[in-house]
Structures are given as C-alpha cells and as structure tokens.
Design a protein around this motif. Structure first.
Motif, PDB file in Angstrom:
ATOM      1  N   ALA A  17       9.378  -4.176  -0.056  1.00  0.00           N
ATOM      2  CA  ALA A  17       8.798  -3.969  -1.396  1.00  0.00           C
ATOM      3  C   ALA A  17       8.171  -5.259  -1.911  1.00  0.00           C
ATOM      4  O   ALA A  17       7.017  -5.252  -2.410  1.00  0.00           O
ATOM      5  CB  ALA A  17       9.895  -3.491  -2.342  1.00  0.00           C
ATOM      6  N   LEU A  20       4.896  -6.074  -0.031  1.00  0.00           N
ATOM      7  CA  LEU A  20       3.756  -5.217  -0.416  1.00  0.00           C
ATOM      8  C   LEU A  20       3.216  -5.618  -1.790  1.00  0.00           C
ATOM      9  O   LEU A  20       1.994  -5.674  -2.001  1.00  0.00           O
ATOM     10  CB  LEU A  20       4.183  -3.756  -0.411  1.00  0.00           C
ATOM     11  N   ALA A  23       1.374  -8.819  -1.336  1.00  0.00           N
ATOM     12  CA  ALA A  23       0.092  -8.587  -0.653  1.00  0.00           C
ATOM     13  C   ALA A  23      -0.970  -8.137  -1.641  1.00  0.00           C
ATOM     14  O   ALA A  23      -2.124  -8.584  -1.599  1.00  0.00           O
ATOM     15  CB  ALA A  23       0.277  -7.553   0.450  1.00  0.00           C
ATOM     16  N   ALA A  32       1.359  -7.731   3.830  1.00  0.00           N
ATOM     17  CA  ALA A  32       1.679  -6.305   4.011  1.00  0.00           C
ATOM     18  C   ALA A  32       1.982  -6.020   5.480  1.00  0.00           C
ATOM     19  O   ALA A  32       2.888  -5.249   5.811  1.00  0.00           O
ATOM     20  CB  ALA A  32       0.524  -5.441   3.529  1.00  0.00           C
TER      21      ALA A  32
ATOM     22  N   PHE B 114      -9.381  -2.095   2.550  1.00  0.00           N
ATOM     23  CA  PHE B 114      -8.258  -2.933   2.123  1.00  0.00           C
ATOM     24  C   PHE B 114      -7.433  -2.235   1.037  1.00  0.00           C
ATOM     25  O   PHE B 114      -6.201  -2.168   1.095  1.00  0.00           O
ATOM     26  CB  PHE B 114      -8.802  -4.268   1.595  1.00  0.00           C
ATOM     27  N   ILE B 117      -5.501   0.660   2.563  1.00  0.00           N
ATOM     28  CA  ILE B 117      -4.303   0.208   3.292  1.00  0.00           C
ATOM     29  C   ILE B 117      -3.197  -0.185   2.300  1.00  0.00           C
ATOM     30  O   ILE B 117      -2.024   0.175   2.461  1.00  0.00           O
ATOM     31  CB  ILE B 117      -4.650  -0.974   4.237  1.00  0.00           C
ATOM     32  N   GLY B 118      -3.607  -0.897   1.257  1.00  0.00           N
ATOM     33  CA  GLY B 118      -2.638  -1.308   0.226  1.00  0.00           C
ATOM     34  C   GLY B 118      -1.986  -0.103  -0.434  1.00  0.00           C
ATOM     35  O   GLY B 118      -0.768  -0.061  -0.619  1.00  0.00           O
ATOM     36  N   ALA B 121       0.359   1.579   1.979  1.00  0.00           N
ATOM     37  CA  ALA B 121       1.576   0.759   2.136  1.00  0.00           C
ATOM     38  C   ALA B 121       2.481   0.902   0.919  1.00  0.00           C
ATOM     39  O   ALA B 121       3.700   1.058   1.048  1.00  0.00           O
ATOM     40  CB  ALA B 121       1.190  -0.705   2.344  1.00  0.00           C
ATOM     41  N   ALA B 122       1.871   0.881  -0.262  1.00  0.00           N
ATOM     42  CA  ALA B 122       2.671   1.022  -1.483  1.00  0.00           C
ATOM     43  C   ALA B 122       3.336   2.389  -1.522  1.00  0.00           C
ATOM     44  O   ALA B 122       4.510   2.529  -1.883  1.00  0.00           O
ATOM     45  CB  ALA B 122       1.784   0.819  -2.707  1.00  0.00           C
ATOM     46  N   ALA B 125       6.216   2.507   0.863  1.00  0.00           N
ATOM     47  CA  ALA B 125       7.384   1.809   0.303  1.00  0.00           C
ATOM     48  C   ALA B 125       8.090   2.672  -0.723  1.00  0.00           C
ATOM     49  O   ALA B 125       9.329   2.757  -0.756  1.00  0.00           O
ATOM     50  CB  ALA B 125       6.944   0.492  -0.329  1.00  0.00           C
ATOM     51  N   VAL B 129      11.919   4.094  -0.556  1.00  0.00           N
ATOM     52  CA  VAL B 129      12.912   3.828  -1.604  1.00  0.00           C
ATOM     53  C   VAL B 129      13.503   5.128  -2.126  1.00  0.00           C
ATOM     54  O   VAL B 129      14.724   5.265  -2.303  1.00  0.00           O
ATOM     55  CB  VAL B 129      12.278   2.996  -2.750  1.00  0.00           C
TER      56      VAL B 129
END
Lengths: 423, 137
Positions: A17, A20, A23, A32, B114, B117-118, B121-122, B125, B129
């Motif tokens: 976490a 990320l 990043a 990331a 970009f 991808i971010g 990824a977020a 995550a 969680v």
C-alpha cells in the motif's frame, strides 16, 4: 481450526500500500513495480483454505508404574494435503517425552498418513488423560496459518512404585479370619505358645509326650493361630509442603500404596481414609480388587484447601472398625489432622504415625530472625512428636532419603518396648 | 536516504525478535530506495528488480528466523524446503519486476498508460486489503 495471520502478512500489505501511494505521489513507476511482488504474495497468501487434518493417538497400555516408559503412536492424515503441518502432543506434568519429537513439522501429500512413534516416561503417580493434540498448518507461502486442537484423550493411570518391605508393623489385635499374623490368643495354629494339662476334648496329636513323661500326667501343647487383621491407612491431605517439583503428598501416597499392597499380600483387610479438604474413604477389604480400588483412590488424592473444621466423627464408622490398626501417613502440618489422630488414639485405636517430614522442602531465609523461626518450628514439631509418644503412639519420621523399611523398624522397636512400659 | 537505510537495517534486526517491526522496517528500506529515486531521477531504474528481491528475501528470512526460533523441529529431510522457497521467491521477484519494468518501459513513462497502471495497482491493493479484512477471523 482458527485462522490467524503471520506477521509478514501485515508487513507485506502495508509495504504494498505504501509503495503504491508513493509511486502515485512521486510519479515513479519503479516504486509500484518494486511492491508488486508483495501485493501478489498477499493476494495469493490470503487465498489459503483451511486444511483437513485428522490425528489419532494410541497408547500401548492404560496402566503403568512410576518410571515406566510407554510407547505412543501419533497418527496424522490429511485428505487435502498440507505443505507444513506442525503437530504436537501436550503432555501433563506427570509425563515426559523420552524419545521421539513433539512438536514436529512435516509435509503431508493429499491422502497421506504418517505415524510418529513417541516414547513417554511416567515421572510420578497420577491419573491423567493423554491425547491433547495441537496442530498448526500453513500453505507454501505461509502468510496465513490455521491452528487447532484435537482432543484424543485417553485415560492413563500411573501407579506409585511400591517400596520393597520385608516386614510390616504387627497389629496389636487380630480378627477372626485366617491370615499371616501370629495372633496372641491360643488356638489351633503353627506357632508354639505354651503347655497345659490335658482336658477332655483335646486332640491326641496335641499331646506333648516328652512333657507328659516328665510330669507323669498328660500335657498338651497350646499354639498361636495365624489370623488376619484390619488395617486402615489414614492419609492426611489437609496440607503439604512442596519444593522443586516434589512434595510431601507424593511421598505420602507412595508410602500409603506400599503399605496397602504389603498388608493385602498378608491377607489382611485394608481400608483407606483420606482426611483433608475432601474426605474420601474406602471400607476395609482384601484381595487384588481391593488393591486396585485402594490405589485408584490414592491416585485421586490431592490437597484441597478448606477452612472447615473436621474431626473423626465425619468418618463413617464402618471405615474404622474396632481393633483395627490405623497407620497415619501425615506431614503433621495441619492442626485438624493432628487433633483427629489424638482423638483416634483416645478412642482406643491401635495407632501408628508415619510422619512425612516437610523439613526437606523448607528453604529458610538467611535473616537471623528466619533462622530463629525455623528453630522454633522444629522445636514445635519435636514437641508434637513427644506428645504422641506420651500417648503411646509411635511416631517415625520419613525423609526422602529414608526408606520405609527403616521407618517401620523404628515403629516396631518402639512398639516392642513401649507396650511393656505402658502395661 | 542513508538515515532511512540505517533505520530499515535496524528495524530488520529488531524484527528478528519482534515480528511486528517487520512492516516499518521494510517500509523504511523501501523509503530509502524512494529517496534515491527522488535524488537521482533516472528515466527508468533497472535496480528496482534487485531492490524488490532484497526486500522479499529480507521479509522471508525474518519469517524463517522466527520459525527456527520456535520449538518445532522439522522432520528430517524437510529442512531444505524453506531456503529453497526463499531463493525461489527472490529469483521469481527479479523476473517479475524485470518483466514489469519492461512493460513500463514499453508503455513509456508519460501518458495514459502510466495512469492506467497506477489505477490498476491501486485497485489491486484495495482488493487485497478488502479480502484480507474479510478473511480475518
């Protein structure tokens, strides 16, 4: 089974976490990318399902003596398979592991069954349940583990090892049944007692021809018959002194078991009174069944704390038959048991006190006042022993290094001389 | 950067006794790398693969150290599994990160790729969680 997380799970999730977020904040894709494997491990790790684990425990016997070694087989099986299964047998303090490994970590393929041989050593007498199994399983990643307890308890009785005794205390009174004790009365028996003039009804075989020839009239032999006796083992469980894992109660139970076993071998009737916070009793009986009953009752003995005042009136009358030899095994620590013994002596019971000395378990302080207190306590105990001796009761002190044979010899010597002095 | 690196190393050492310190130790170590990136500002840092592998190896070694400290002994012939797993995880990490770096390089750092991808990824995550929270006993 209870699911719990490894410390790495939280660490990896937090790192993923944080990476990320960093990043995005720093606009650096490398961050990331660096934390991506952690996120992947977390995602795969939390998918671990609860494994199906089954376990059994088998003991080679249900009864053992102190110091014996028992073979146990711990069998584990998993239909689903476990990458790492930790399995352990929780042992009661009376048992220890002599050979084998517990807990042990192993890997089980799906459907595989594994037998783990263990050798258990019995440390001290007890009635225990063996078979509290603990298992912990995890998958290859190991971020989540499953812990559980499998109850496969089996009863195990560890009997106290009896001491070798050549001779026990001779009771003052015998009963009517045949036994091994030479009675004081005169009747048909083996031991020569005296001679007397012949009277009508005497058997010809009892005529003493030598004495008859000397006296010129018929003289017959009188003999002592062999009879049994009633013996009551009076175990004081009001209080005990403990130290370094051993206490007076363990010693007292060993002594009581030895005496009971030896008297039963002589065909005497033996009963038991456990006088303490909880009163337990066993009416006098004889034979092998009674021996098992006695030892089983002794195994249940423990020190139960109680403020209640108890005297001999609470003991059922049939448990203390008249003319029975009462052997008290006591640390002489509790006033109630001392009063009960004095009362028993006053009621005419043939009483012997075997004192299990609490002194080896006492660790005096180094302060001079502590040493004075210890000295006073010893004097007080000496006075207590003298009080019993004044009542005609023999008191013998048993220490861990003293054998029961020695203590009983002391009792026998006292009873030989004290009886003459008292009567 | 050096301070963060030292903090990470110290935290890893403490984590050998107190496992709860592992998270902050890894974050501090990764923070040192982030500081390095912020200072150097390379176009695309290939050292990321080594950093990720080192972090994975650190985390797994700390976990193994705790297992070894426990009273449970491995069955004979099973003790090699854990070091092999750690080595495999580190090597796999190098491979995975290298592949991801190549993808990033291909997509060019700037632009919609970009952001995509971010976002992915977020989202990943977040899902992780949520799954973790649901799975908690």
């Amino acid at each position: 089974m209870t699911r719990s997380a490894d410390a790495r799970l939280g660490a990896y999730a937090a790192l993923a976490a944080a990476g990320l977020v960093a990043a995005l904040a720093l606009r650096r894709a490398e961050l990331a990318v660096v934390v991506a494997p952690f996120a992947l491990l977390v995602a795969l790790g939390v998918r671990a399902a609860a494994p199906d684990v089954r376990a059994w425990l088998e003991l080679d016997r249900e009864r053992a003596l102190e110091g014996d070694e028992l073979a146990a087989t711990l069998t584990v099986r998993s239909p689903t398979g476990v990458d790492r299964l930790e399995v352990g047998l929780v042992l009661p303090p009376e048992l220890e592991l002599a050979e084998g490994t517990s807990p042990v970590a192993l890997r089980l393929a799906p459907g595989e069954e594994r037998e783990l041989p263990l050798l258990l050593r019995c440390r001290r007498w007890a009635s225990v349940d063996v078979g509290d199994l603990r298992v912990r399983a995890r998958d290859r990643i190991g971020l989540v583990r499953y812990e559980g307890r499998i109850d496969r308890k089996r009863p195990l009785k560890i009997y106290p090892t009896p001491e070798r005794l050549r001779e026990v205390v001779s009771p003052a009174h015998t009963q009517a049944a045949t036994g091994s004790e030479v009675a004081r009365l005169r009747a048909e028996g083996l031991e020569f007692a005296d001679t007397r003039p012949f009277v009508t009804g005497d058997l010809v075989r009892s005529v003493n021809w030598r004495a008859t020839a000397r006296r010129g009239s018929l003289v017959v032999n009188e003999r002592h018959p062999e009879r049994n006796a009633d013996v009551v083992v009076f175990l004081d469980s009001f209080a005990e002194a403990r130290g370094r894992g051993e206490g007076t109660l363990e010693h007292a139970v060993r002594v009581a078991a030895t005496l009971a076993s030896r008297f039963l071998q002589r065909r005497d009737r033996v009963g038991l009174v456990t006088f303490g916070g909880v009163l337990r009793w066993l009416e006098p009986g004889s034979g092998l069944v009674q021996q098992y009953r006695l030892v089983d009752a002794l195994l249940e003995t423990g020190v139960e704390f109680s403020y209640a005042w108890k005297d001999v009136n609470v003991i059922p009358a049939r448990t203390l038959p008249p003319r029975a030899l009462v052997i008290a095994v006591t640390p002489l620590l509790d006033e109630r048991s001392v009063a009960a013994l004095v009362d028993l002596s006053g009621r005419g019971h043939d009483l012997v006190v075997l004192e299990i000395s609490p002194e080896p378990y006492v660790e005096p302080g180094s302060d001079p006042s502590d040493l004075i207190a210890l000295r006073l306590w010893r004097l007080q105990r000496g006075e207590l022993r003298s009080r019993f001796e004044r009542l005609g009761v023999s008191v013998s002190t048993l220490r861990p290094e003293t054998s029961l044979e020695e203590a009983l010899e002391e009792v026998r010597a006292y009873r030989r001389h004290a009886r003459l002095a008292l009567r | 950067m050096l301070a963060l690196g030292a903090l990470g190393a110290l935290g890893t050492g403490i984590a050998l006794w107190r496992a709860v310190v592992l998270g902050p130790a890894l974050i501090a170590s990764a923070g040192a790398y982030a500081a390095l990136l912020a200072i150097d500002e390379p176009p695309l840092d290939a050292r990321a693969a080594g950093v990720a592998a080192a972090l994975i190896a650190t985390g797994e070694l700390v976990g193994w150290a705790h297992e070894l400290a426990a009273t449970t002994r491995d069955e004979p012939g099973n003790a090699w599994r854990r070091p092999v797993w750690i080595a495999g995880a580190a090597i796999g990490t190098v491979g995975l990160v290298t592949v991801l770096l190549a993808i990033v390089d291909l997509a060019q750092v700037e632009g919609l790729a970009f952001e995509a991808i971010g976002a992915v990824a977020a989202f990943t995550a977040l899902v992780a969680v949520v799954r973790l929270a649901r799975a908690a006993p």
